[in-house]
Design a protein around this motif. Structure first.
Motif, PDB file in Angstrom:
ATOM      1  N   LEU A   1       2.742   8.452 -10.213  1.00 53.43           N
ATOM      2  CA  LEU A   1       2.972   8.252 -11.646  1.00 53.43           C
ATOM      3  C   LEU A   1       1.662   8.339 -12.425  1.00 53.43           C
ATOM      4  O   LEU A   1       1.611   8.938 -13.508  1.00 53.43           O
ATOM      5  N   ILE A   2       0.618   7.755 -11.881  1.00 52.74           N
ATOM      6  CA  ILE A   2      -0.688   7.832 -12.536  1.00 52.74           C
ATOM      7  C   ILE A   2      -1.184   9.278 -12.541  1.00 52.74           C
ATOM      8  O   ILE A   2      -1.763   9.748 -13.527  1.00 52.74           O
ATOM      9  N   ALA A   3      -0.940   9.991 -11.447  1.00 49.42           N
ATOM     10  CA  ALA A   3      -1.361  11.400 -11.374  1.00 49.42           C
ATOM     11  C   ALA A   3      -0.644  12.237 -12.426  1.00 49.42           C
ATOM     12  O   ALA A   3      -1.216  13.188 -12.964  1.00 49.42           O
ATOM     13  N   LEU A   4       0.619  11.912 -12.727  1.00 48.32           N
ATOM     14  CA  LEU A   4       1.343  12.625 -13.779  1.00 48.32           C
ATOM     15  C   LEU A   4       0.681  12.426 -15.144  1.00 48.32           C
ATOM     16  O   LEU A   4       0.637  13.333 -15.958  1.00 48.32           O
TER      17      LEU A   4
ATOM     18  N   LYS B   1       0.835  -1.207   0.000  1.00 46.23           N
ATOM     19  CA  LYS B   1       0.000   0.000   0.000  1.00 46.23           C
ATOM     20  C   LYS B   1       0.867   1.254   0.000  1.00 46.23           C
ATOM     21  O   LYS B   1       0.629   2.193  -0.766  1.00 46.23           O
ATOM     22  N   ASP B   2       1.908   1.277   0.846  1.00 47.03           N
ATOM     23  CA  ASP B   2       2.791   2.435   0.895  1.00 47.03           C
ATOM     24  C   ASP B   2       3.577   2.598  -0.403  1.00 47.03           C
ATOM     25  O   ASP B   2       3.803   3.717  -0.862  1.00 47.03           O
ATOM     26  N   PHE B   3       3.990   1.483  -1.016  1.00 50.34           N
ATOM     27  CA  PHE B   3       4.689   1.548  -2.301  1.00 50.34           C
ATOM     28  C   PHE B   3       3.780   2.150  -3.363  1.00 50.34           C
ATOM     29  O   PHE B   3       4.199   3.015  -4.134  1.00 50.34           O
ATOM     30  N   ALA B   4       2.525   1.690  -3.378  1.00 48.01           N
ATOM     31  CA  ALA B   4       1.580   2.216  -4.359  1.00 48.01           C
ATOM     32  C   ALA B   4       1.325   3.704  -4.128  1.00 48.01           C
ATOM     33  O   ALA B   4       1.295   4.488  -5.077  1.00 48.01           O
ATOM     34  N   ASN B   5       1.139   4.090  -2.858  1.00 46.95           N
ATOM     35  CA  ASN B   5       0.886   5.505  -2.553  1.00 46.95           C
ATOM     36  C   ASN B   5       2.100   6.387  -2.825  1.00 46.95           C
ATOM     37  O   ASN B   5       1.955   7.548  -3.194  1.00 46.95           O
ATOM     38  N   SER B   6       3.303   5.837  -2.638  1.00 48.03           N
ATOM     39  CA  SER B   6       4.521   6.634  -2.798  1.00 48.03           C
ATOM     40  C   SER B   6       5.003   6.730  -4.239  1.00 48.03           C
ATOM     41  O   SER B   6       5.587   7.740  -4.629  1.00 48.03           O
ATOM     42  N   PHE B   7       4.792   5.679  -5.029  1.00 48.49           N
ATOM     43  CA  PHE B   7       5.376   5.657  -6.363  1.00 48.49           C
ATOM     44  C   PHE B   7       4.354   5.493  -7.484  1.00 48.49           C
ATOM     45  O   PHE B   7       4.404   6.214  -8.481  1.00 48.49           O
ATOM     46  N   ILE B   8       3.440   4.551  -7.351  1.00 48.94           N
ATOM     47  CA  ILE B   8       2.530   4.236  -8.454  1.00 48.94           C
ATOM     48  C   ILE B   8       1.461   5.317  -8.621  1.00 48.94           C
ATOM     49  O   ILE B   8       1.228   5.807  -9.727  1.00 48.94           O
ATOM     50  N   THR B   9       0.805   5.707  -7.531  1.00 49.22           N
ATOM     51  CA  THR B   9      -0.240   6.724  -7.618  1.00 49.22           C
ATOM     52  C   THR B   9       0.296   8.057  -8.146  1.00 49.22           C
ATOM     53  O   THR B   9      -0.352   8.671  -9.001  1.00 49.22           O
TER      54      THR B   9
END
Length: 137
Positions: free
Chosen positions: A41-44, A31-39
């Motif tokens: 990237l999607i927001a970009l 969850k923290d990995f997704a919130n820190s890196f993946i989300t």
């Protein structure tokens, strides 16, 4: 009381407890990995995937479907992370480790059940089999 102690200390229960604790810690990590890196990237690329404010009102009753959409997107992201960073590498590693192992079972030509390589008769359909050339007798 001794039976209860045996139940609590039995291997399966202890293994399950350890797996639960490690799984919970791993879920937090993902969850923290997704919130820190993946989300981010999607927001970009297309904006932040937060649709919690989306809702429809029917006869005065509010249906906040955006909460479900946000959770569904988070689930898909988490599942992708787990698959690509855990499942896929683990599968490849297991395949690599099992390459040199000899087969211990073969398929019955009649009923397609798995039987030992050295079997002369299928335990399921009782078909007589030709000895396998893979293992010496």
């Amino acid at each position: 009381m001794s039976g209860f102690k045996k139940f609590l200390i039995r291997g399966n229960l202890v293994d399950l407890a350890v797996a639960f604790v490690v799984g919970a810690a791993f879920a937090g990590l993902v969850k923290d990995f997704a919130n820190s890196f993946i989300t981010p990237l999607i927001a970009l690329l297309g904006g932040k995937p937060d649709y919690t404010a989306l809702a429809v009102t029917i006869n005065g009753t509010k249906f906040p479907y955006g909460i479900f959409m946000t959770s569904a997107i988070a689930f898909i992201i988490t599942a992708a992370i787990v698959y690509f960073l855990v499942v896929l590498p683990t599968t490849k590693l297991i395949e690599r480790m099992d390459r040199g192992k000899e087969a211990t079972e073969r398929e019955c030509p009649q009923c397609l059940s798995d039987i030992p390589v050295r079997a002369l008769r299928c335990r399921h359909c009782t078909t007589e089999l030709v000895p396998s050339a893979e293992l010496p007798r």
